[in-house]
Design an enzyme around this catalytic site. Sequence first.
Site, PDB file in Angstrom:
ATOM      1  N   HIS A 224       0.849  -1.071   0.133  1.00 38.72           N
ATOM      2  CA  HIS A 224      -0.095   0.081   0.013  1.00 38.72           C
ATOM      3  C   HIS A 224       0.915   1.260  -0.030  1.00 38.72           C
ATOM      4  O   HIS A 224       0.307   2.474   0.111  1.00 38.72           O
ATOM      5  CB  HIS A 224      -1.025   0.046   1.220  1.00 38.72           C
ATOM      6  CG  HIS A 224      -2.064   0.856   1.160  1.00 38.72           C
ATOM      7  ND1 HIS A 224      -2.202   2.113   2.208  1.00 38.72           N
ATOM      8  CD2 HIS A 224      -3.007   1.170   0.306  1.00 38.72           C
ATOM      9  CE1 HIS A 224      -3.276   2.836   1.702  1.00 38.72           C
ATOM     10  NE2 HIS A 224      -3.868   2.236   0.656  1.00 38.72           N
ATOM     11  N   LYS A 226       3.200   4.511  -1.138  1.00 39.54           N
ATOM     12  CA  LYS A 226       3.624   5.506  -2.188  1.00 39.54           C
ATOM     13  C   LYS A 226       4.875   5.726  -2.023  1.00 39.54           C
ATOM     14  O   LYS A 226       4.987   7.063  -1.233  1.00 39.54           O
ATOM     15  CB  LYS A 226       2.242   6.440  -2.381  1.00 39.54           C
ATOM     16  CG  LYS A 226       0.908   5.589  -2.730  1.00 39.54           C
ATOM     17  CD  LYS A 226       0.448   5.667  -1.341  1.00 39.54           C
ATOM     18  CE  LYS A 226      -0.932   4.920  -1.549  1.00 39.54           C
ATOM     19  NZ  LYS A 226      -1.709   4.401  -0.536  1.00 39.54           N
ATOM     20  N   ASP A 231      17.493  10.238  -7.454  1.00 35.29           N
ATOM     21  CA  ASP A 231      19.042  10.252  -7.256  1.00 35.29           C
ATOM     22  C   ASP A 231      19.409  10.116  -5.945  1.00 35.29           C
ATOM     23  O   ASP A 231      20.428  10.647  -5.400  1.00 35.29           O
ATOM     24  CB  ASP A 231      19.130  11.631  -7.808  1.00 35.29           C
ATOM     25  CG  ASP A 231      19.212  11.706  -9.319  1.00 35.29           C
ATOM     26  OD1 ASP A 231      19.280  10.616  -9.907  1.00 35.29           O
ATOM     27  OD2 ASP A 231      19.306  13.170  -9.755  1.00 35.29           O
ATOM     28  N   HIS A 400      -9.046  11.579   1.294  1.00 35.14           N
ATOM     29  CA  HIS A 400      -8.171  10.247   1.382  1.00 35.14           C
ATOM     30  C   HIS A 400      -6.730  10.635   2.242  1.00 35.14           C
ATOM     31  O   HIS A 400      -6.060   9.815   2.179  1.00 35.14           O
ATOM     32  CB  HIS A 400      -7.770  10.145  -0.069  1.00 35.14           C
ATOM     33  CG  HIS A 400      -7.188   8.727  -0.472  1.00 35.14           C
ATOM     34  ND1 HIS A 400      -5.578   8.626  -0.629  1.00 35.14           N
ATOM     35  CD2 HIS A 400      -7.679   7.467  -0.132  1.00 35.14           C
ATOM     36  CE1 HIS A 400      -5.424   7.243  -0.718  1.00 35.14           C
ATOM     37  NE2 HIS A 400      -6.396   6.597  -0.598  1.00 35.14           N
ATOM     38  N   LYS A 402      -4.088  10.939   4.944  1.00 43.70           N
ATOM     39  CA  LYS A 402      -3.706  10.112   6.254  1.00 43.70           C
ATOM     40  C   LYS A 402      -2.992  10.835   7.101  1.00 43.70           C
ATOM     41  O   LYS A 402      -1.406  10.671   6.900  1.00 43.70           O
ATOM     42  CB  LYS A 402      -3.035   8.755   5.941  1.00 43.70           C
ATOM     43  CG  LYS A 402      -4.109   7.751   5.178  1.00 43.70           C
ATOM     44  CD  LYS A 402      -3.523   7.684   3.441  1.00 43.70           C
ATOM     45  CE  LYS A 402      -3.980   7.121   2.292  1.00 43.70           C
ATOM     46  NZ  LYS A 402      -5.260   6.466   2.506  1.00 43.70           N
ATOM     47  N   ASP A 407      -0.332  18.263  19.658  1.00 40.17           N
ATOM     48  CA  ASP A 407       0.251  19.139  20.368  1.00 40.17           C
ATOM     49  C   ASP A 407       1.050  20.175  19.428  1.00 40.17           C
ATOM     50  O   ASP A 407       1.843  20.962  20.269  1.00 40.17           O
ATOM     51  CB  ASP A 407       1.049  18.793  21.571  1.00 40.17           C
ATOM     52  CG  ASP A 407       0.372  18.115  22.755  1.00 40.17           C
ATOM     53  OD1 ASP A 407      -0.989  17.961  22.559  1.00 40.17           O
ATOM     54  OD2 ASP A 407       0.867  17.270  23.180  1.00 40.17           O
TER      55      ASP A 407
END
Length: 482
Positions: A224, A226, A231, A400, A402, A407
């Site tokens: 899952h 990404k 470089d 979508h 996440k 604090d």
Amino acid sequence: MEFFKNHIWQILIVLNYTVALSAVLTILLKKVNPTKALSYIIGLLALPFLGLLIYYLFGQEYRKNKIFSRKQVLNQSTIKRIQNELELDAKEINVVDDLLDQKSKVIPLLYNNEKSKLTINNDIKLIKNGDEKFKLLFKDIEDAEHHIHLEYFIIKDDKIGTELLNLLCKKASEGLEIRIAIDDVGSSITSKMKRKLKDCGIEMYPFMPVRFSNSTGKMNYRDHRKIVVIDGKIGYVGGVNVSDAYVNANNDRYWRDTHVRIVGEAVKQLQILFFTTWDFVSGDELKISKAYFPEHNCKENIPLQIAASGPDTDWSNIMEAIFVAITNADDHVYITTPYFIPNSEIVTALQVLARSNKEVKIIVPKTSDSWIAEYATNSYLEMLLEAGVEVYQYTKGFIHAKTMVVDGVFCTVGTTNMDYRSFNINFEVNALIYNKNISSELTEFFNDDLKHCEKLQLKSWQARSKRTKLIEAVARLMAPIL
């Protein structure tokens, strides 16, 4: 034969429950999470044939089987040397401790769990939505000189995907090394495009290819993540996949997401993480050289840890980091997640924090991209509202992102949803950022999203129909295997 013809269904039922009871015994002996175990057992016993199919496809514990070995990568001398170079001295660690107070407990947790090093010399750019991400990413790819590594749950060769893949072909023709790891369930690339990539010299492998003849639990454990590494100097991580939906190209539903661009020491951690996946999907014994870990000229000093979890880790690293951050909050916790199907530990942590007169706010979609995930999410909201947690439903489209802010000094952006699948099953990665300015900026993102939300009220939420509550209860029962 006549007997079998006349009693075929009775025989099949007996065979079904013979196999089902064997599976139940296996589940009990494996000491699976009780909630998950109960879900599978109920399915096996209450749903003849279908229960066996679900368990066959989703029930195997690859974490226990240890088929995801990373030793080939982590034992290489170059990787060991890079890991040693990332060690901080006591003075640098004390600076972070003074900034974070109790939030710094996350740092040794991740180090002890997974040897995830805290890095100091980093520059961070928060990215709102896919269109901004791809503008930056395409520019960085154009400027690439040595290699480009991509690891994605979803790559589609639609408009934005074709633009990306064509650009990668162009860079391959210039002599750059390009490697792509795609999840076989999430991604969809035509045979024509695959041939083009191969002809261009681009290496691409699917993560755990799924074929019904040999899929078994492979449908369950997915990559899952990404990740992009360019470089060895620039890294990307977050919620944005490669698909037109993420750049709002279809205009049918607004898609809200968050990503992060990293320059500095933490990119080395992303690079090592990519190589562990590459070793698994390609089967190649790639010799990892120092060329993949060049020196950087980053002058910024933003403390950052890359946290990874999946079936190749002994602990649920990201879930534990989130749990520790929540339980050590002194003022507030702001969470954005598309799927809120948590374990009991996270629910209890949020309830206790809210009942301790701390500010706890959560944003979830009003309408999900999965009806069963939507009902499962909604099943958890009443108990949060009763504890004083403020719950907001995003109405502008589908959110979508996440993210979490604690604090105003600690925040995380990554691929991990607040659900059982992300915590325990899928391969995930998060950037954990220990910085007031970045946390403040992410708080601005959060507050801006609140403008497009409806705040839930306990009494009106409790007034949902019995039919709705029943559907939610069934969806929640299935939550551990969603």
